[in-house]
Design an enzyme around this catalytic site. Structure first.
Site, PDB file in Angstrom:
ATOM      1  CG  HIS C  82       5.877   7.189  -2.417  1.00  0.00           C
ATOM      2  ND1 HIS C  82       5.889   7.690  -1.132  1.00  0.00           N
ATOM      3  CD2 HIS C  82       5.200   6.015  -2.353  1.00  0.00           C
ATOM      4  CE1 HIS C  82       5.233   6.854  -0.340  1.00  0.00           C
ATOM      5  NE2 HIS C  82       4.809   5.822  -1.051  1.00  0.00           N
ATOM      6  CG  ASP C 111      32.287   4.663  18.398  1.00  0.00           C
ATOM      7  OD1 ASP C 111      31.724   4.319  17.349  1.00  0.00           O
ATOM      8  OD2 ASP C 111      32.247   5.827  18.843  1.00  0.00           O
ATOM      9  CD1 TRP C 147       8.978  -0.094  -5.947  1.00  0.00           C
ATOM     10  CD2 TRP C 147      10.972  -0.460  -4.988  1.00  0.00           C
ATOM     11  NE1 TRP C 147       8.910  -1.293  -5.281  1.00  0.00           N
ATOM     12  CE2 TRP C 147      10.113  -1.541  -4.673  1.00  0.00           C
ATOM     13  CE3 TRP C 147      12.280  -0.470  -4.491  1.00  0.00           C
ATOM     14  CZ2 TRP C 147      10.525  -2.626  -3.893  1.00  0.00           C
ATOM     15  CZ3 TRP C 147      12.683  -1.557  -3.713  1.00  0.00           C
ATOM     16  CH2 TRP C 147      11.812  -2.614  -3.425  1.00  0.00           C
ATOM     17  CB  SER C 174      25.726   4.397   2.043  1.00  0.00           C
ATOM     18  OG  SER C 174      25.149   4.490   3.304  1.00  0.00           O
ATOM     19  CB  SER C 175      23.532  -0.436   2.155  1.00  0.00           C
ATOM     20  OG  SER C 175      22.451   0.427   2.150  1.00  0.00           O
ATOM     21  CG  HIS C 258      11.656 -11.814  -1.068  1.00  0.00           C
ATOM     22  ND1 HIS C 258      10.349 -11.462  -0.940  1.00  0.00           N
ATOM     23  CD2 HIS C 258      11.980 -12.448   0.072  1.00  0.00           C
ATOM     24  CE1 HIS C 258       9.886 -11.893   0.217  1.00  0.00           C
ATOM     25  NE2 HIS C 258      10.854 -12.502   0.849  1.00  0.00           N
ATOM     26  CD  GLU C 260      15.979  -3.136   0.444  1.00  0.00           C
ATOM     27  OE1 GLU C 260      17.134  -3.577   0.507  1.00  0.00           O
ATOM     28  OE2 GLU C 260      15.620  -2.054   0.941  1.00  0.00           O
ATOM     29  CE1 TYR C 262      10.273 -11.554   5.215  1.00  0.00           C
ATOM     30  CE2 TYR C 262      11.255 -12.081   3.109  1.00  0.00           C
ATOM     31  CZ  TYR C 262      10.199 -12.154   3.982  1.00  0.00           C
ATOM     32  OH  TYR C 262       9.069 -12.818   3.610  1.00  0.00           O
ATOM     33  CB  SER C 273      12.474  -8.800  19.995  1.00  0.00           C
ATOM     34  OG  SER C 273      11.914  -9.375  18.856  1.00  0.00           O
ATOM     35  CG  HIS C 307       7.261 -14.132  -3.924  1.00  0.00           C
ATOM     36  ND1 HIS C 307       7.666 -14.561  -2.705  1.00  0.00           N
ATOM     37  CD2 HIS C 307       7.536 -12.818  -3.931  1.00  0.00           C
ATOM     38  CE1 HIS C 307       8.164 -13.557  -2.012  1.00  0.00           C
ATOM     39  NE2 HIS C 307       8.100 -12.479  -2.744  1.00  0.00           N
ATOM     40  CG  HIS C 308       8.346  -9.891  -6.013  1.00  0.00           C
ATOM     41  ND1 HIS C 308       7.632  -8.942  -5.322  1.00  0.00           N
ATOM     42  CD2 HIS C 308       9.149 -10.477  -5.097  1.00  0.00           C
ATOM     43  CE1 HIS C 308       7.992  -8.950  -4.057  1.00  0.00           C
ATOM     44  NE2 HIS C 308       8.919  -9.884  -3.889  1.00  0.00           N
ATOM     45  CB  THR C 333       6.824 -14.869   9.646  1.00  0.00           C
ATOM     46  OG1 THR C 333       7.760 -14.953   8.582  1.00  0.00           O
ATOM     47  CG2 THR C 333       6.565 -13.418   9.957  1.00  0.00           C
ATOM     48  CE  LYS C 336      11.336 -12.501  14.741  1.00  0.00           C
ATOM     49  NZ  LYS C 336      12.800 -12.508  14.720  1.00  0.00           N
ATOM     50  NE  ARG C 455       2.530  -1.582  -7.694  1.00  0.00           N
ATOM     51  CZ  ARG C 455       3.641  -2.190  -7.239  1.00  0.00           C
ATOM     52  NH1 ARG C 455       3.736  -3.510  -7.286  1.00  0.00           N
ATOM     53  NH2 ARG C 455       4.628  -1.500  -6.739  1.00  0.00           N
TER      54      ARG C 455
HETATM   55  C1  HEA Z   1       8.426   1.996   3.722  1.00  0.00           C
HETATM   56  C2  HEA Z   1       8.121   2.592   2.699  1.00  0.00           C
HETATM   57  C3  HEA Z   1       6.861   3.353   2.422  1.00  0.00           C
HETATM   58  C4  HEA Z   1       6.129   4.208   3.216  1.00  0.00           C
HETATM   59  C5  HEA Z   1       6.416   4.644   4.638  1.00  0.00           C
HETATM   60  C6  HEA Z   1       5.014   4.646   2.425  1.00  0.00           C
HETATM   61  C7  HEA Z   1       4.037   5.526   2.879  1.00  0.00           C
HETATM   62  C8  HEA Z   1       2.911   5.894   2.146  1.00  0.00           C
HETATM   63  N1  HEA Z   1       2.601   5.469   0.863  1.00  0.00           N
HETATM   64 FE1  HEA Z   1       3.739   4.285  -0.326  1.00  0.00          FE
HETATM   65  N2  HEA Z   1       4.878   3.089  -1.507  1.00  0.00           N
HETATM   66  C9  HEA Z   1       6.047   2.485  -1.161  1.00  0.00           C
HETATM   67  C10 HEA Z   1       6.659   2.516   0.078  1.00  0.00           C
HETATM   68  C11 HEA Z   1       6.194   3.280   1.158  1.00  0.00           C
HETATM   69  N3  HEA Z   1       5.075   4.062   1.182  1.00  0.00           N
HETATM   70  C12 HEA Z   1       6.577   1.741  -2.276  1.00  0.00           C
HETATM   71  C13 HEA Z   1       7.862   0.924  -2.300  1.00  0.00           C
HETATM   72  C14 HEA Z   1       5.681   1.934  -3.334  1.00  0.00           C
HETATM   73  C15 HEA Z   1       5.754   1.339  -4.738  1.00  0.00           C
HETATM   74  C16 HEA Z   1       6.236   2.353  -5.696  1.00  0.00           C
HETATM   75  C17 HEA Z   1       6.139   1.826  -7.087  1.00  0.00           C
HETATM   76  O1  HEA Z   1       5.053   1.410  -7.512  1.00  0.00           O
HETATM   77  O2  HEA Z   1       7.163   1.821  -7.767  1.00  0.00           O
HETATM   78  C18 HEA Z   1       4.621   2.764  -2.810  1.00  0.00           C
HETATM   79  C19 HEA Z   1       3.504   3.151  -3.557  1.00  0.00           C
HETATM   80  C20 HEA Z   1       2.431   3.869  -3.048  1.00  0.00           C
HETATM   81  C21 HEA Z   1       1.199   4.066  -3.737  1.00  0.00           C
HETATM   82  C22 HEA Z   1       0.839   3.509  -5.104  1.00  0.00           C
HETATM   83  C23 HEA Z   1       1.202   4.469  -6.155  1.00  0.00           C
HETATM   84  C24 HEA Z   1       0.934   3.939  -7.508  1.00  0.00           C
HETATM   85  O3  HEA Z   1       0.844   2.728  -7.686  1.00  0.00           O
HETATM   86  O4  HEA Z   1       0.816   4.778  -8.405  1.00  0.00           O
HETATM   87  C25 HEA Z   1       0.396   4.840  -2.919  1.00  0.00           C
HETATM   88  C26 HEA Z   1      -0.961   5.276  -3.249  1.00  0.00           C
HETATM   89  O5  HEA Z   1      -1.764   5.485  -2.431  1.00  0.00           O
HETATM   90  C27 HEA Z   1       1.160   5.099  -1.716  1.00  0.00           C
HETATM   91  C28 HEA Z   1       0.701   5.850  -0.646  1.00  0.00           C
HETATM   92  C29 HEA Z   1       1.412   6.027   0.534  1.00  0.00           C
HETATM   93  C30 HEA Z   1       0.924   6.863   1.626  1.00  0.00           C
HETATM   94  C31 HEA Z   1      -0.351   7.650   1.628  1.00  0.00           C
HETATM   95  C32 HEA Z   1       1.875   6.770   2.630  1.00  0.00           C
HETATM   96  C33 HEA Z   1       1.795   7.462   3.969  1.00  0.00           C
HETATM   97  O6  HEA Z   1       1.918   6.514   4.987  1.00  0.00           O
HETATM   98  C34 HEA Z   1       2.820   8.551   4.068  1.00  0.00           C
HETATM   99  C35 HEA Z   1       2.585   9.368   5.291  1.00  0.00           C
HETATM  100  C36 HEA Z   1       3.692  10.347   5.536  1.00  0.00           C
HETATM  101  C37 HEA Z   1       3.639  11.644   5.266  1.00  0.00           C
HETATM  102  C38 HEA Z   1       2.451  12.249   4.627  1.00  0.00           C
HETATM  103  C39 HEA Z   1       4.796  12.536   5.582  1.00  0.00           C
HETATM  104  C40 HEA Z   1       4.453  13.277   6.810  1.00  0.00           C
HETATM  105  C41 HEA Z   1       5.492  14.161   7.296  1.00  0.00           C
HETATM  106  C42 HEA Z   1       5.340  15.459   7.275  1.00  0.00           C
HETATM  107  C43 HEA Z   1       4.158  16.069   6.650  1.00  0.00           C
HETATM  108  C44 HEA Z   1       6.333  16.282   7.907  1.00  0.00           C
HETATM  109  C45 HEA Z   1       6.688  17.424   7.065  1.00  0.00           C
HETATM  110  C46 HEA Z   1       7.597  18.198   7.831  1.00  0.00           C
HETATM  111  C47 HEA Z   1       8.377  19.105   7.345  1.00  0.00           C
HETATM  112  C48 HEA Z   1       8.443  19.362   5.863  1.00  0.00           C
HETATM  113  C49 HEA Z   1       9.233  19.890   8.244  1.00  0.00           C
HETATM  114  N4  HEA Z   1       2.387   4.498  -1.810  1.00  0.00           N
HETATM  115  C1  HEA Z   2       8.609  -5.365   5.078  1.00  0.00           C
HETATM  116  C2  HEA Z   2       8.421  -5.798   3.918  1.00  0.00           C
HETATM  117  C3  HEA Z   2       7.723  -7.051   3.503  1.00  0.00           C
HETATM  118  C4  HEA Z   2       7.477  -8.228   4.214  1.00  0.00           C
HETATM  119  C5  HEA Z   2       7.885  -8.577   5.610  1.00  0.00           C
HETATM  120  C6  HEA Z   2       6.763  -9.082   3.306  1.00  0.00           C
HETATM  121  C7  HEA Z   2       6.349 -10.370   3.649  1.00  0.00           C
HETATM  122  C8  HEA Z   2       5.777 -11.261   2.755  1.00  0.00           C
HETATM  123  N1  HEA Z   2       5.424 -11.006   1.455  1.00  0.00           N
HETATM  124 FE1  HEA Z   2       5.584  -9.219   0.499  1.00  0.00          FE
HETATM  125  N2  HEA Z   2       6.030  -7.544  -0.534  1.00  0.00           N
HETATM  126  C9  HEA Z   2       6.692  -6.435  -0.074  1.00  0.00           C
HETATM  127  C10 HEA Z   2       7.182  -6.256   1.206  1.00  0.00           C
HETATM  128  C11 HEA Z   2       7.144  -7.230   2.196  1.00  0.00           C
HETATM  129  N3  HEA Z   2       6.557  -8.457   2.109  1.00  0.00           N
HETATM  130  C12 HEA Z   2       6.792  -5.432  -1.100  1.00  0.00           C
HETATM  131  C13 HEA Z   2       7.466  -4.070  -0.966  1.00  0.00           C
HETATM  132  C14 HEA Z   2       6.164  -5.954  -2.226  1.00  0.00           C
HETATM  133  C15 HEA Z   2       5.898  -5.298  -3.587  1.00  0.00           C
HETATM  134  C16 HEA Z   2       7.060  -4.885  -4.352  1.00  0.00           C
HETATM  135  C17 HEA Z   2       6.625  -4.204  -5.612  1.00  0.00           C
HETATM  136  O1  HEA Z   2       6.141  -4.907  -6.523  1.00  0.00           O
HETATM  137  O2  HEA Z   2       6.736  -2.974  -5.692  1.00  0.00           O
HETATM  138  C18 HEA Z   2       5.717  -7.290  -1.837  1.00  0.00           C
HETATM  139  C19 HEA Z   2       5.078  -8.160  -2.722  1.00  0.00           C
HETATM  140  C20 HEA Z   2       4.820  -9.476  -2.438  1.00  0.00           C
HETATM  141  C21 HEA Z   2       4.422 -10.440  -3.408  1.00  0.00           C
HETATM  142  C22 HEA Z   2       4.269 -10.180  -4.911  1.00  0.00           C
HETATM  143  C23 HEA Z   2       2.955  -9.618  -5.222  1.00  0.00           C
HETATM  144  C24 HEA Z   2       2.845  -9.254  -6.645  1.00  0.00           C
HETATM  145  O3  HEA Z   2       3.478  -8.276  -7.069  1.00  0.00           O
HETATM  146  O4  HEA Z   2       2.133  -9.963  -7.341  1.00  0.00           O
HETATM  147  C25 HEA Z   2       4.242 -11.631  -2.753  1.00  0.00           C
HETATM  148  C26 HEA Z   2       3.841 -12.894  -3.399  1.00  0.00           C
HETATM  149  O5  HEA Z   2       4.107 -13.931  -2.954  1.00  0.00           O
HETATM  150  C27 HEA Z   2       4.553 -11.384  -1.355  1.00  0.00           C
HETATM  151  C28 HEA Z   2       4.515 -12.352  -0.357  1.00  0.00           C
HETATM  152  C29 HEA Z   2       4.943 -12.151   0.944  1.00  0.00           C
HETATM  153  C30 HEA Z   2       4.949 -13.203   1.955  1.00  0.00           C
HETATM  154  C31 HEA Z   2       4.457 -14.604   1.795  1.00  0.00           C
HETATM  155  C32 HEA Z   2       5.478 -12.636   3.077  1.00  0.00           C
HETATM  156  C33 HEA Z   2       5.739 -13.349   4.380  1.00  0.00           C
HETATM  157  O6  HEA Z   2       7.005 -13.044   4.888  1.00  0.00           O
HETATM  158  C34 HEA Z   2       4.707 -13.041   5.406  1.00  0.00           C
HETATM  159  C35 HEA Z   2       4.760 -14.018   6.558  1.00  0.00           C
HETATM  160  C36 HEA Z   2       3.868 -13.662   7.706  1.00  0.00           C
HETATM  161  C37 HEA Z   2       2.698 -14.235   8.004  1.00  0.00           C
HETATM  162  C38 HEA Z   2       2.095 -15.298   7.165  1.00  0.00           C
HETATM  163  C39 HEA Z   2       1.893 -13.795   9.196  1.00  0.00           C
HETATM  164  C40 HEA Z   2       2.260 -14.389  10.506  1.00  0.00           C
HETATM  165  C41 HEA Z   2       2.213 -15.855  10.555  1.00  0.00           C
HETATM  166  C42 HEA Z   2       1.444 -16.595  11.389  1.00  0.00           C
HETATM  167  C43 HEA Z   2       0.577 -15.970  12.410  1.00  0.00           C
HETATM  168  C44 HEA Z   2       1.606 -18.067  11.322  1.00  0.00           C
HETATM  169  C45 HEA Z   2       0.428 -18.836  10.883  1.00  0.00           C
HETATM  170  C46 HEA Z   2       0.128 -18.601   9.472  1.00  0.00           C
HETATM  171  C47 HEA Z   2      -0.243 -19.514   8.573  1.00  0.00           C
HETATM  172  C48 HEA Z   2      -0.054 -20.968   8.714  1.00  0.00           C
HETATM  173  C49 HEA Z   2      -0.890 -19.046   7.328  1.00  0.00           C
HETATM  174  N4  HEA Z   2       4.886 -10.073  -1.182  1.00  0.00           N
HETATM  175 CU   LIG Z   3       9.027 -10.785  -2.047  1.00  0.00          CU
END
Ligand code: HEA
Ligand code: HEA
Ligand SMILES: [Cu+2]
Ligand code: CUA
Lengths: 291, 370, 531
Positions: C82, C111, C147, C174-175, C258, C260, C262, C273, C307-308, C333, C336, C455
């Site tokens: 997933h 293009d 993942w 690809s990326s 990390h 990634e 962004y 925007s 921080h992870h 952020t 923005k 989790r």
């Molecule tokens: C951008 C990425 C993304 C998106 C969009 C989502 C979307 C969703 N995610 Fe997920 N999620 C992750 C990225 C994302 N996730 C990642 C990175 C992890 C961590 C994995 C890890 O721990 O290693 C995670 C883990 C994660 C967990 C934790 C699992 C665990 O720790 O064991 C859960 C549990 O609730 C969850 C739930 C969901 C749900 C309910 C949605 C819903 O929003 C999904 C809704 C969408 C659908 C249900 C599809 C609908 C479409 C159709 C039905 C059309 C079908 C049509 C045809 C077949 C023609 N996600």
């Molecule tokens: C789109 C993806 C995305 C984005 C944008 C961010 C944004 C941020 N993330 Fe997140 N993060 C993930 C995706 C993302 N993260 C994923 C996928 C994981 C889990 C991966 C895994 O373990 O599977 C994760 C996990 C993760 C962790 C680790 C948690 C853990 O495993 O223990 C931490 C810890 O620092 C963190 C921090 C942050 C911070 C500080 C930001 C900042 O960029 C956020 C900044 C924004 C704001 C703060 C709000 C707006 C600001 C204001 C309005 C200004 C005023 C605010 C103040 C002065 C407070 N993230």
């Molecule tokens: Cu991070």
């Protein structure tokens, strides 16, 4: 800035050449898919995977010959002007940048092992509870590695190889100058010298590997030292090989009269690539062999 | 409207399914560190709520007041350096202000010096091993495995209150003493997590890491392994029983007595039947997760024991495998089990699922310990 | 934004419509940025459905305590796939699809710079995705490692792990190729007068994203390559017995990981925007500071990765450094967020579906950003790391952030792409359903995390039951809502009403002002002149 703007305007005088559709990209994907599939099978002791790898490889070669052939034909046919040329330059620069980052990961592993993990395994507490008698020194194959091995010394073949690669960087530059001066004979000569230096380097490297396996008992599985040593030098050697093949292709193209003094990006791209493997080697020499 | 009604219905349905207390915030802290973490969390929560209310107050006001349908005409301003500097600098200042108290907690959290008791915690797939290294109770060593019966997990028996959060042997520590936890692991990374103490420390195979806690009240505290460690990751709880100083001394004495008894067993000779009976229990507690109750394992990851060469071949090989494990595989050493337990489980494996390879006595196991 | 003097953007077809191939071969061989963009978008939707299906299966298992449907091993495989499929198969490709469609039109280019390479970047994806999905059918199944693929658990996996590793190599290729193409296009293909600081912000965010991709995808390739050799060739990068270190893997992974996140977020920022100014009928506030803030986020993203890893046992100086650096990201952020809100301020707002999604994005992305800030604080993260709080955090930023931005963009540009209008009422319903069910799934997960539910577990204590039930119900609803989305898009393409030349009053970038609707097959063959 004004200068840049005016060249930009000049460049835009032409039509950008948007190329025709072609089936080679998807053939490339198919070949990678086959090779990946085959490798996964072979790694898990299913010999049948070799068939898939071979098929993928043949397809890849065919794809490259056809695709590059077409591009070369287009280039010699004058389809690519200044504008496209600039694109190629940006593209190649970023490709090389991505390669640098790839090597970065392995250099990172090397630094981590030397600076953090090996010392951390030899703290007093770690010695008392986990790895009795392990002391931190580099090169190290780790606390669980029982055999004796000798590290690779820097001042034999590696130093010679450094010399070889550095001179090849010079020769390829001479070749480039001669290309610009339209001295085709000298161009061919210097380019051939570059290829020869590269090939010698690869031969020495192969000899060194044999030496490591048979006399030093230094293997890929010799702990983290063996791992970083062979993976870093191995990927580098692979890149030198690719570079040498590319230079050879360029040499044949020069022989056939391709390239003009002011239009020869393929040559330059390969030269950049060659300099890049050169620089990586310097890093290897310093951090893997010497220090 | 319909959506809201449907949602309310669904919500009601969900709530009605459970009689259990609903947890929705940090567990009540049982150490000063956990309490400090709680305070920090509250501090940032309030801060965030205030900023959030400010920013989205503005957004919703504009959604309400500046809409075209109300006839609002767009103004065309698109820059204001002063404002932009202000909203860059103020958040930066806020961050510095939070950083100060947080830094203090980080530093005290990392200070593991001056511990009264040191316990080495080893993560295994999928249980914890505890070795008391220093302080009162030094030398005590045992394994701690999930105690929830399979039947509850599979839904054939009602689930108890501490479902999945109960173990056979808890880590026992005295109240008010600084306990240093040294983590390591035998196979993959695990993480020793006790929410009530504010402790989470990864256990990394081959390396030592440390953390500490000082429980400020007695009771039993529960957490779970917090790093994905394979299929039974959800089934390796961490349970700590905090007792008074006197009770702790008593517990240490009892534990020592029990191990002395176990040492006596080493010289005894048991009947095949006794060994089989005891072995079945040891097997169920330690081995089923991988080799399965029917001895068939789940190849290719976990080999079958039924008909296995090791389990039907020479005793020595079998004893060594269980005692020392197999390096670089999930098959870990089981040195912590007593000689009698090991003899029992080995005998059980050699005489179940069609295997017939004779019994093993505790003395034979003892002889092969290094 | 930019006034354009010269307008010969209307393309004439010099080389025949699709360059000689027809039927399926047209799509396989195409070098046209719009064809390729379309394929990226559909590919992404297919992967989103597969990844979503897995999410629904996860939520099914978690509906009640006890093991219901799947064994724990398969559950881990679902979680892993997933995550991988959503990140690499759904979100990244959807924005590359946008990039392909829009960048050439927005900068006045004929293009992409490397049209054939562009074809290859796309056609690597289905093959990589097949490898990922095939891994389920190998002995031992797909990898159940998360993942993040932490060593040394990866060493215990079966053949599916190798499939996944190769899939990641190909996805990375690809990326990288795609990003090189985007960078070159933006730097070298702009129409005369289209200076960098006149580009629509979407192009800017992609330029910066592409830099990030070129810098970090090779690092991920290195990490999985080391995993591969540790598994099969006796290297010991991640094995203490040989002097290696499992934590080394985490450092390399998060050095990629990390940036990634962004990579996932920034193109979405770009879309937002474009959308917010259009429906506010007001220029974007603080264009220049948006560009600087985006760059600042990208630069900072390289020095916050650990921080992870607060719980791996770093020295205290390391923890403090990474904490300070991480919290700093809140500043750009925040800039923005404030700029977007100020763009709406005193505008003339209307709320068509794209704008609804943009507002939803703004509100909930910020919420997710704030929980990120909570996680950035070392002591608090030590309580929350690897609990459902983290799951809630990242779904807020990735689903309510990136995915909502993608929805906003799709509704916004659908008329330009297809020449037809979608059904506005259904679009609004789609938004509200998605918004409600999304919060139902993930808001309650904060509580689970605070209460200590880890989790990646298939079963849990009874005290977590209520929130899990609500969350699962939400997931089923969210899935159904996406079926509605599919219906909206298909019926728009099939029998939508023809769209006006400029369906959105406030839209002002080149693709709206200088190209007819629907956009012609070839974009600007003769560059427009931008003043
Ligand atoms: C951008 C990425 C993304 C998106 C969009 C989502 C979307 C969703 N995610 Fe997920 N999620 C992750 C990225 C994302 N996730 C990642 C990175 C992890 C961590 C994995 C890890 O721990 O290693 C995670 C883990 C994660 C967990 C934790 C699992 C665990 O720790 O064991 C859960 C549990 O609730 C969850 C739930 C969901 C749900 C309910 C949605 C819903 O929003 C999904 C809704 C969408 C659908 C249900 C599809 C609908 C479409 C159709 C039905 C059309 C079908 C049509 C045809 C077949 C023609 N996600
Ligand atoms: C789109 C993806 C995305 C984005 C944008 C961010 C944004 C941020 N993330 Fe997140 N993060 C993930 C995706 C993302 N993260 C994923 C996928 C994981 C889990 C991966 C895994 O373990 O599977 C994760 C996990 C993760 C962790 C680790 C948690 C853990 O495993 O223990 C931490 C810890 O620092 C963190 C921090 C942050 C911070 C500080 C930001 C900042 O960029 C956020 C900044 C924004 C704001 C703060 C709000 C707006 C600001 C204001 C309005 C200004 C005023 C605010 C103040 C002065 C407070 N993230
Ligand atoms: Cu991070
Ligand atoms: Cu042990 Cu998770």
């Amino acid at each position: 800035m004004a200068h840049v703007a005016s060249t930009q305007a000049q460049v835009r005088q032409q039509h950008y050449s948007v190329p025709q559709p072609m089936p080679w990209p998807i053939m490339g994907s198919t070949s990678l898919f086959l090779m990946a599939l085959g490798a996964a099978f072979v790694f898990n002791d299913m010999r049948a995977g070799w068939v898939s790898i071979a098929a993928g490889f043949v397809l890849l070669l065919y794809m490259m010959v056809r695709w590059f052939g077409e591009v070369i034909r287009e280039s010699e046919g004058g389809r690519y002007g200044r504008w496209e040329d600039v694109s190629f330059r940006w593209g190649m620069s970023f490709f090389i940048f991505s390669e640098v980052m790839f090597f970065g990961a392995f250099f990172g592993a090397l630094f981590w092992a030397r600076v953090y993990s090996v010392p951390d395994l030899a703290t007093l507490e770690s010695q008392a509870l986990l790895w009795s008698g392990f002391s931190a020194h580099w090169p190290s194959a780790g606390p669980g590695f029982a055999e004796q091995f000798s590290p690779m010394s820097a001042w034999g073949i590696p130093a010679l190889n450094t010399l070889l690669l550095l001179s090849s960087g010079v020769t390829v530059t001479f070749a480039h100058w001669n290309l610009i001066a339209n001295q085709r004979g000298k161009l061919l000569l210097w380019l051939a010298a570059t290829v020869a230096l590269g090939v010698t380097f690869i031969c020495f490297q192969a000899y060194e590997y044999i030496h490591a396996y048979h006399e030093l008992n230094l293997k890929l599985s010799t702990g983290v030292y063996g791992s970083t040593f062979f993976m870093l030098t191995g990927f580098h050697g692979f890149h030198v090989t690719l570079g040498a093949i590319m230079l050879t292709v360029i040499w044949f193209r020069c022989l056939k009269g391709h390239f003009k003094p002011d239009h020869h990006f393929a040559f330059e791209g390969v030269a950049w690539y060659w300099h890049f493997v050169d620089v990586v080697w310097l890093g290897l020499f310093i951090f893997v062999y010497w220090l | 409207m319909k959506v809201v009604a449907a949602l309310a219905g669904l919500g009601g349905l969900a709530l009605s399914g459970t009689a259990h207390a609903i947890a929705w915030n940090f567990q009540t802290p049982a150490s000063r560190l956990a309490a400090e973490i709680d305070d920090l969390h509250q501090l940032v929560m309030w801060l965030i709520i205030v900023i959030f209310a400010g920013v989205f107050g503005a957004m919703f006001y504009s959604v309400y007041a500046h809409r075209k349908s109300k006839g609002h005409r767009a103004e065309q301003f698109h820059e204001n350096t002063a404002v932009e500097i202000i909203w860059t600098v103020i958040p930066a200042i806020i961050l510095v202000a939070i950083a100060v108290p947080v830094t203090k907690v980080v530093i005290s959290q990392k200070d593991t010096s001056g511990a009264d008791i040191t316990v080495k915690v080893t993560g295994y797939q999928w249980k914890w091993g505890y070795d008391y290294l220093k302080g009162e109770g030094e030398g005590i060593s045992f394994l701690s495995t999930l105690a929830t019966p399979r039947a509850q997990i599979e839904g054939t028996a009602p689930k108890g209150e501490n479902y999945l959060l109960e173990v056979d042997n808890e880590l026992v520590v005295p109240v008010g003493k600084k306990i240093r936890i040294l983590t390591t692991a035998a196979d993959v990374i695990h993480s020793w997590f006790l929410p009530a103490f504010g402790v989470k420390q990864d256990a990394i195979p081959g390396f030592l890491r440390d953390t500490w806690f000082r429980a400020d009240r007695t009771g039993t505290f529960r957490g779970q392994c917090a790093e994905l460690c394979g299929k039974e990751h959800g089934f390796m709880p961490t349970v700590v029983r905090v007792v008074s100083a006197e009770d702790y001394t008593k517990w240490v004495a009892e534990f020592k007595q029990k191990s002395a008894k176990a040492a006596e067993d080493d010289t005894k000779t048991f009947t095949l039947q006794d060994l089989m009976q005891r072995g079945e229990k040891v097997y169920a507690a330690n081995c089923v997760a991988c080799h399965q109750a029917n001895g068939r394992g789940t190849p290719p990851a976990f080999p079958p024991l039924a008909g296995s060469k090791t389990a039907t071949g020479p005793k020595e090989g079998h004893i060594d495998t269980v005692l020392n494990g197999r390096p670089n595989t999930a098959m870990q050493p089981f040195k912590q089990l007593s000689n009698a337990e090991l003899a029992a489980v080995i005998t059980y494996e050699r005489n179940s699922w069609g295997n017939k390879a004779g019994e093993v006595q505790p003395a034979e196991v003892k002889a092969r310990r290094k | 934004m930019s006034a354009v003097a010269d307008t010969h953007g209307h393309a004439h077809d010099a080389h025949g419509h699709h360059g000689g191939y027809s039927g399926i071969m047209r799509w396989i061989t195409t070098t046209n940025h719009k064809d390729i963009g379309t394929m990226y978008l559909w590919f992404s939707f297919v992967m989103f459905s597969i990844g979503g299906l897995m999410a629904v299966m996860i939520r099914m298992e978690l509906f009640s305590p006890g093991l219901q449907f799947f064994n724990p091993e398969f559950f881990n495989q679902l979680t892993t796939m997933h995550g991988l499929i959503m990140v690499f198969g759904a979100i990244m490709p959807v924005f590359v699809g946008f990039a392909n469609w829009l960048i050439p039109m927005q900068i006045g280019a004929p293009d992409m710079a490397f049209a054939r390479l562009n074809n290859w970047s796309f056609w690597l994806l289905p093959f990589a995705a097949s490898l990922l999905v095939l891994s389920f059918f190998m002995p031992g199944g797909a990898p159940g490692v998360g993942w993040t693929m932490y060593a040394p658990l990866t060493a215990q996996m079966g053949m599916g792990m190798d499939f996944t590793i190769f899939a990641i190599h190909i996805l990375g290729m690809s990326s990288i190729l795609g990003s090189i193409n985007i960078i070159t296009t933006i730097l070298n293909m702009r129409a005369p007068g289209m200076t960098l600081m006149k580009m629509p912000l979407f192009c800017w965010t992609w330029l910066i994203t592409a830099y990030l991709l070129v810098a970090v995808m090779p690092v991920l390739a290195g990490a999985v390559t080391m995993t591969l050799t540790d598994r099969h060739f006796g290297t010991t990068f991640f094995n203490a017995a040989g002097g290696g270190d499992p934590v080394l893997y985490q450092h390399i992974f998060w050095f990629f990981g990390h940036p990634e996140v962004y990579i996932i977020a920034l193109p979405g920022f770009g879309v937002i925007s474009q959308v917010i100014p259009a429906f506010s009928r007001k220029p974007l506030f603080g264009y220049a500071s948006m560009v600087y803030a985006t760059s600042a986020i990208a630069i900072l993203s390289f020095i916050v990765w650990a921080h992870h890893m607060y719980t791996v046992g770093m020295p205290v100086t390391g923890q403090l450094f990474f904490m300070y650096a991480t919290t700093l990201i809140a500043v750009p952020t925040g800039v923005k967020v404030f700029n977007w809100v100020t763009t709406m301020w005193k505008g003339s707002l209307t709320f068509e579906t794209p704008m609804l999604f943009a507002c939803g994005f703004l509100f909930m992305f910020t919420l997710g950003g704030f929980t990120g800030l909570v996680l950035a604080l070392v002591p608090v993260d030590i309580q929350l790391q690897d609990t459902y709080y983290v799951v809630a955090h990242f779904h807020y930023v990735m689903v309510a952030g990136a995915l909502f931005a993608a929805f906003a963009g799709i509704y916004f540009w659908l008329p330009k792409w297809t020449g037809k209008m979608y059904n506005e009422t259904l679009g609004k319903i789609h938004f509200w359903l998605t918004m409600i069910f999304f919060n139902m799934i993930f808001f309650v997960q904060h509580f689970l995390g605070l209460a200590g539910m880890p989790r990646r577990i298939p079963d849990y204590n009874l005290m977590f039951e209520t929130w899990n039930k609500i969350s699962s119900l939400g997931a089923f609803g969210m899935g159904l809502a996406q079926l509605l989305f599919l219906y909206i898009v298909v019926s728009c393409i099939r029998n939508g009403k023809p769209a006006a030349q400029l369906p959105w009053e406030g839209a002002d970038s080149l693709e709206w002002t200088h190209l007819p609707t629907p956009a012609p097959y070839h974009s600007f063959e003769t560059p427009p002149v931008v003043k």
